[in-house]
Write an enzyme that holds these catalytic residues in place. Structure first.
Site, PDB file in Angstrom:
ATOM      1  CD  GLU A   1      -0.058   0.020  -5.236  1.00 20.08           C
ATOM      2  OE1 GLU A   1       0.794  -1.251  -5.978  1.00 20.08           O
ATOM      3  OE2 GLU A   1      -1.460  -0.489  -5.515  1.00 20.08           O
TER       4      GLU A   1
ATOM      5  CG  HIS B   1      -3.359  -3.634  -8.956  1.00 20.27           C
ATOM      6  ND1 HIS B   1      -2.503  -4.847  -8.303  1.00 20.27           N
ATOM      7  CD2 HIS B   1      -4.200  -4.273 -10.144  1.00 20.27           C
ATOM      8  CE1 HIS B   1      -3.085  -5.676  -7.895  1.00 20.27           C
ATOM      9  NE2 HIS B   1      -3.708  -5.810  -9.687  1.00 20.27           N
TER      10      HIS B   1
ATOM     11  CG  ASP C   1      -5.841  -1.839  -4.051  1.00 17.69           C
ATOM     12  OD1 ASP C   1      -4.521  -2.056  -4.729  1.00 17.69           O
ATOM     13  OD2 ASP C   1      -6.739  -1.333  -4.688  1.00 17.69           O
TER      14      ASP C   1
ATOM     15  CG  ASP D   1      -3.726  -0.878  -0.343  1.00 18.18           C
ATOM     16  OD1 ASP D   1      -3.239  -1.822  -0.375  1.00 18.18           O
ATOM     17  OD2 ASP D   1      -2.852  -0.492  -1.587  1.00 18.18           O
TER      18      ASP D   1
END
Length: 899
Positions: A711, A851, A856, A709
């Site tokens: 960000e 988040h 995540d 994942d």
């Protein structure tokens, strides 16, 4: 103790089925009957009223014909030659004719001859009599006389009295509404009206009347009216009898429907009750029980599915028991290892709950914090540690937790026997991610006897030197009082003595500062926000009138021991509050220079402040000896002085050095919606160079998987948004591999918007010292290896990885990839919500660190593991089948998003 189940609702389905059948069969019939009732009732009233009018017309015609017959008979009598000649000669009827007329017409009472000019010829009703005048003429046509015939109408009215029709009762009335004949019990309507029917009410009863005038002929106005009257209740009585029969039929139909529905429902409910009872046995008593139902329909399928579920549950329970036993053994081993580690640790460990009560202490902590009875397990932190300082650190840790930052605070505690405890206090997460306690880990820094003696000597040195300094100053004064000394000798003596005094004073100041610095060297200095410290100090002075001014710009951090600094500021605020004039507030502000940060307390005071008095203010904290304010400031390597500001305001200044820039990786969970869905139609295409037949045929549970994942700075990579955090976890053999994870911050090379920082909590300061994407990607390639990639909304994260790889001139990540978004959509396409939160809630996965890329990634990995058995039940067992499944669901999801 398991609560007793609620009593079963045995006839709930039966009631619903009966209600459904009644609604389908009886209710429409009842509704139609209700509509028919009102329509037919109106029609019945219309028809029966018309019948009454017809009967009234018939009676009126009968009366009119009889009256006309009397008039015709009178005219015929006047036209008989014998009668005419005799009347013309004598003015009277021939003898015997009057009796003959009465015999032929019983209604006639008198027959008389009148002169021709008396009265007008014709037919006229006078009261209850009928008067007929007929002119009698000679052969020549000359009026000889008038024949007057009077008839009693009682005989005519008997027609009405004798009427016994099938509809209503007859009444004869004159023009004034007086009853002439008919049923005396029937009330006369107030308004006779014209020919036709109408309704009226009398005596509380509603009547329907049909009326018709009795014609006298010759265009004369009718003097009588015949009415056929019937009560409305009698008129509708046959209709109501028919309706009652229909209602009875409806009741019989409803009873039949209820019986039929009950039998059908019973056949449906009995298997359900069997399933319910079997489920209760399986859930509460015997996992080996199975339900036996043979209905050859969907209920048998339900029972078979339940039996399969019970088999799976039984297997899972056995596996769970085995796992619990393994876990118990593992926990016992871990407990033993932990106990050994805690005993062997050089650090002291104290665990307290949120109420500040100690629940665990290792031996090192017991030795260091032994403070008499009641200082062990169950004691409050303020009982075994300096109370105010412990409460201060607990508040700071709790506040960092509530703000979503890393809940860890560097702590220092002084000991009564000398030395300090240095360590950290951290927040302990509970099972739901809430704050459940505080963990204190410390190491004792104790002074040996030599150090203690050196400290005592160093602290005493200023006092020891103050005496010689004072003596030297006295000698100077004495030399000044002997003017007989030679000038040049006296001058050299004075200069030498002054120089010695100056050096001694410098040594005194140096020794004093060295003593304070040596005492302060054992206290941990940490980078801290001075504005926050000032706010905490204001909060410790209840009732203080302090005006806290906002700084003009950003305030850098300072190196300070937070508790002592806050206590020092609070002590200064109390001291200044006692010396302000009137209601003037203490104005507090922060001033920043290149080297230092000043905390300025500004007051309007009548008298000047003495620096010695200010430095001598005592800083007190429960559980610790009092410290002079000057010593507390110097212990923090700070400076304290007084100056005069604008308008004669007195300003107390606390100076501290600026801290160097330090990156803090605080996990601050954002609360925002997921990123938008991306559709990459090439994502699941075959890659023959990397996907061999053996790999595509590998079952999902046997794959080595890396779940990742990212960000980012935003949602639009084509407009410059880049990765700021990349994390991944590994799955092998259907389980998460503990300790095998990849996590790093990434410097995106561009500012992070505030809106994005609100999403994931990462700011420019967090990634300032992080590696670039070009440095991170090769390490990520090495971590992934040949594993299958899995992500949620994989096209989004893959697009950022590919764009960064192209910009850095690095190879793309071409491993096979699966997307939990489309796997979930395919498994549960009839359910709403396929974002990470919705899927996690549906599958019972707890997300820790939402988040954040690592949080995540872990949640996505657990979701993927829970989807595998659901996919297998739908025929998706291998990597190749899962890729084809994702490809189909991608197209369906895209098509559904278009409409």
């Amino acid at each position: 103790m398991t609560p007793a189940p609620a009593p079963p609702r045995r006839s709930g389905i039966r009631r619903r089925m009966i209600a459904a059948f009644l609604g389908l069969a009886v209710v429409p019939f009842a509704a139609a009957l209700s509509i028919l009732f009102f329509v037919a009732r109106h029609d019945v009233v219309e028809v029966r009223s018309s019948a009454l009018t017809g009967h009234a017309l018939m009676l009126a015609d009968l009366l009119s014909s009889r009256i006309a017959w009397l008039a015709q008979a009178a005219a015929g009598l006047a036209g008989v030659p014998e009668v005419r000649d005799h009347v013309a000669r004598t003015g009277a009827l021939p003898p015997g004719w009057e009796s003959t007329v009465r015999r032929l017409m019983p209604e006639v009472e008198t027959v008389a001859v009148e002169p021709p000019d008396v009265g007008r010829a014709g037919l006229r009703v006078e009261g209850r009599r009928l008067l007929v005048r007929v002119p009698v003429t000679t052969i020549e046509g000359r009026a000889a006389a008038t024949l007057r015939v009077e008839a009693n109408l009682d005989r005519v009215r008997r027609v009405v009295d004798w009427y016994r029709g099938t509809v209503g009762r007859a009444v004869l009335v004159d023009a004034g509404g007086e009853r002439l004949a008919g049923d005396a019990e029937v009330p006369v309507p107030p308004d006779l009206g014209a020919k036709g029917w109408t309704r009226y009410e009398a005596g509380g009863t509603e009547y329907v009347v049909g009326s018709a005038p009795v014609s006298l002929g010759g265009g004369q106005e009718a003097a009588w009216t015949v009415m056929a009257v019937e009560p409305l209740s009698e008129l509708l009585a046959p209709f109501y009898r028919v309706v009652g029969q229909l209602v009875l039929l409806l009741g019989v139909l409803a009873a039949a429907v209820v019986v039929l529905a009950w039998r059908l429902a019973d056949g449906f409910v009995r298997p359900l009750l069997k399933i319910r009872d079997g489920a209760e046995i399986v859930s509460r008593v015997n996992l080996g029980h199975r339900i036996e139902i043979h209905t050859d329909d969907e209920l048998e399928d339900v029972a078979d599915a339940f039996n399969r579920m019970a088999d799976s549950l039984s297997r899972s329970y056995r596996e769970l028991e085995a796992r619990v036993a393994d876990t118990t053994r593992t926990l016992q081993e871990e407990r033993n290892r932990l106990a050994t580690v805690l005993r062997a640790m050089r650090e002291g460990v104290v665990l307290a709950n949120t109420a500040g009560e100690v629940v665990l202490m290792n031996p090192r902590a017991r030795v260091a914090l032994e403070r008499g009875p009641g200082a062990g397990i169950g004691a409050r932190l303020g009982r075994i540690l300096p109370e105010d300082r412990a409460a201060f650190y607990v508040r700071r840790v709790r506040r960092r937790w509530e703000e979503g930052r890393e809940a860890q605070e560097e702590v220092v505690f002084p000991l009564e026997q000398g030395g300090v405890l240095r360590g950290t206090m951290s927040g302990v997460p509970g099972p739901g991610g809430e704050l459940s306690g505080f963990l204190l880990v410390f190491r004792e820094t104790a002074l040996d006897p030599e150090e203690r003696r050196a400290d005592e000597t160093l602290l005493q040195m200023p006092e020891l030197l103050k005496g010689p300094v004072a003596t030297s100053q006295a000698l100077l004064e004495a030399l000044g009082r002997h003017p007989d000394m030679r000038p040049e000798q006296r001058q050299r003596f004075l200069e030498g003595l002054a120089e010695e005094v100056r050096r001694m004073a410098e040594r005194v100041r140096a020794a004093e500062e060295a003593a304070a610095l040596q005492a302060g060297a054992r206290w941990e200095m940490v980078p801290t926000d001075p504005l926050g410290l000032l706010g905490e100090a204001v909060g410790l002075v209840p009732g203080a009138y302090v005006n806290l001014k906002d700084p003009d710009g950003p305030v850098p951090r300072v190196l300070v021991e937070p508790f002592l600094w806050v206590a020092s500021l609070a002590a200064a605020l109390r001291w200044l509050g006692e010396r302000t004039t009137g209601w003037s507030p203490v104005e507090a502000s922060i001033e920043v220079s290149e080297e230092a940060v000043l905390t300025v307390l500004r007051v309007a005071a009548e008298d000047g402040f003495s620096p010695e008095e200010l430095e001598g203010v005592e800083v007190r904290a429960r559980g610790e000896p009092a410290v002079r304010l000057g010593d507390a400031v110097r212990r923090n390597r700070g400076e304290l002085w007084i100056r005069t500001g604008e308008g004669g305001m007195r300003e107390v200044c606390f100076g501290l050095e600026r801290a160097s820039r330090r990156a803090e990786e605080d996990a601050r969970p954002g609360i925002l919606d997921d990123q938008p869905e991306f559709y990459d139609f090439d994502l699941f295409l075959p890659r023959p160079a990397l996907e061999g037949p053996d790999l595509l045929a590998t079952p999902l549970g046997d794959l080595e998987v890396v779940v990742f994942d990212t960000e980012t700075t935003g949602l639009e990579p084509s407009k410059g948004d880049r990765v700021v955090s990349l994390s991944a976890v590994r799955i092998r053999g259907g389980k998460l591999v503990a300790g095998s994870q990849f996590h790093t911050l990434v410097n995106p090379g561009r500012p992070i918007p505030e809106a994005s920082t609100a999403f994931h909590g990462l700011s420019d300061a967090d990634v300032a010292d992080a590696p670039s994407f070009a440095e991170v990607l090769p390490r990520f390639h090495e971590f992934v290896g040949k594993a299958v990639l899995v992500a949620h909304n994989a096209a989004f994260d893959k697009k950022f990885l590919d764009l960064g790889a192209r910009e850095a001139g690095l190879p793309l990540l071409e491993n096979p990839i699966l997307d939990t978004l489309f796997l979930s959509y395919g498994v549960h396409k009839d359910l709403e919500g396929h974002n990470l939160d919705a899927i996690a809630q549906r599958l019972g996965v707890a997300i820790e660190g939402r988040h954040t890329s690592l949080g995540d990634a872990r949640a996505t990995a657990e979701i993927f593991l829970k989807l595998i058995p659901l996919l297998e039940s739908r025929g998706v067992r291998t990597l190749g089948e899962a890729k084809a499944f994702c490809d189909r669901m991608l197209l369906l999801r895209w098509q559904s998003s278009r409409f």
